[in-house]
Motif scaffolding. Structure first.
Motif, mmCIF file in Angstrom:
data_model
loop_
_atom_site.group_PDB
_atom_site.id
_atom_site.type_symbol
_atom_site.label_atom_id
_atom_site.label_comp_id
_atom_site.label_asym_id
_atom_site.label_seq_id
_atom_site.Cartn_x
_atom_site.Cartn_y
_atom_site.Cartn_z
ATOM 1 N N VAL A 1 0.849 -1.192 0.000
ATOM 2 C CA VAL A 1 0.000 0.000 0.000
ATOM 3 C C VAL A 1 0.888 1.246 0.000
ATOM 4 O O VAL A 1 1.859 1.328 0.740
ATOM 5 C CB VAL A 1 -0.912 -0.004 1.250
ATOM 6 N N SER B 1 -4.629 1.429 -3.183
ATOM 7 C CA SER B 1 -5.392 0.901 -2.041
ATOM 8 C C SER B 1 -6.682 1.643 -1.767
ATOM 9 O O SER B 1 -7.568 1.102 -1.107
ATOM 10 C CB SER B 1 -4.528 0.920 -0.771
ATOM 11 N N VAL C 1 -5.403 -4.585 -7.454
ATOM 12 C CA VAL C 1 -5.175 -4.359 -6.028
ATOM 13 C C VAL C 1 -4.939 -5.692 -5.335
ATOM 14 O O VAL C 1 -5.721 -6.629 -5.499
ATOM 15 C CB VAL C 1 -6.372 -3.627 -5.378
ATOM 16 N N ALA D 1 -3.906 -4.493 -0.181
ATOM 17 C CA ALA D 1 -5.018 -3.981 0.645
ATOM 18 C C ALA D 1 -6.036 -5.082 0.942
ATOM 19 O O ALA D 1 -6.581 -5.151 2.050
ATOM 20 C CB ALA D 1 -5.691 -2.803 -0.069
#
Length: 258
Positions: free
Chosen positions: A178, A208, A225, A228
């Motif tokens: 992140v 994130s 992603v 996260a």
């Protein structure tokens, strides 16, 4: 039939990553299905590895938990098999070359094909050395996803010309994780890619928040992603469905607003 194309067919794609076997195989299956329901267009399943050189501490720790829990490459294929009983969401495996090499290229990609794995991402496989894996993967219609980093510079177009499935644009130098701010000139990288190919570009590493997702999706065709999501799973263990669903939903909605 390879399904990666369909992941980018309905606007900006949201690509979600999780580590197979963290906290266990059953939870991994559950979270993949939950992420699809929340709007994820493609899901990357990380094969846990003892030396994940491209990963930050969050995914490293997830790999350690999964390995300590007994997760293996065969176990990852078992997870895919369970997912495919309930879903046809596009799937890609994120792995390092060592597990594929030890499993055997032909056997590995044959298993991918028979279970409906659409792509593979191998961060430690240099562009110049991808042929040996790519030729076998092509035989089984598994796309080997190319990565382009901010340091690729004059190699960007060379990599892009031969890319298949989608191009993984690395947003930041260093490892996954992140980040509060992404300063890389993503627009110029994507513009350089666009000069030689129409293959979709998805941006990963460090994204994130919905705000970051919206901004990055504005520059490319999709957003990836991982850390996260892995952090949410690390916090809630086998009871993370609600949190995973809500997070993925918020990120997909942000991508669609781009």
């Amino acid at each position: 039939m390879n399904k990666i194309k369909q992941a980018f067919a309905n606007g900006k794609a949201f690509i979600a990553f999780l580590t197979a076997g963290d906290p266990d195989a059953e939870s991994t299956v559950k979270y993949i299905l939950e992420m699809e329901k929340a709007g994820a267009d493609l899901i990357e399943i990380g094969i846990p590895f003892s030396d994940p050189t491209a990963e930050g501490v969050v995914i490293q720790e997830a790999s350690i938990r999964a390995l300590n829990g007994g997760m293996t490459t065969e176990g990852v294929f078992g997870i895919v098999e369970e997912v495919r009983k309930q879903s046809q969401v596009p799937l890609a495996l994120m792995t390092y070359l060592n597990p594929v090499y030890h499993y055997g290229y032909d056997k590995f990609f044959s298993r991918c094909s028979s279970l409906g794995v659409d792509g593979i991402i191998v961060p430690d496989m240099p562009f110049e050395e991808k042929r040996e894996a790519e030729e076998v993967a092509a035989k089984y219609d598994v796309k080997v996803i190319s990565l382009i980093a901010p340091t690729s510079e004059e190699r960007i177009q060379m990599i892009a010309k031969e890319a298949e499935g989608f191009i993984y644009v690395v947003s930041s130098l260093g490892v996954t994780g992140v980040r509060t701010e992404i300063k890389t000139d993503i627009d110029s990288i994507v513009s350089s890619v666009r000069e030689v190919t129409e293959i979709p570009c998805a941006i990963g590493f460090g994204i994130s928040t919905p705000e970051q997702a919206k901004k990055m999706a504005g520059s490319a065709d999709g957003v990836i992603v991982g850390s996260a999501i892995v952090k949410i799973i690390a916090k809630h263990g086998a009871n993370a469905e609600k949190e995973v669903y809500e997070y993925v939903k918020s990120m997909k909605e942000a991508c669609m607003q781009a």
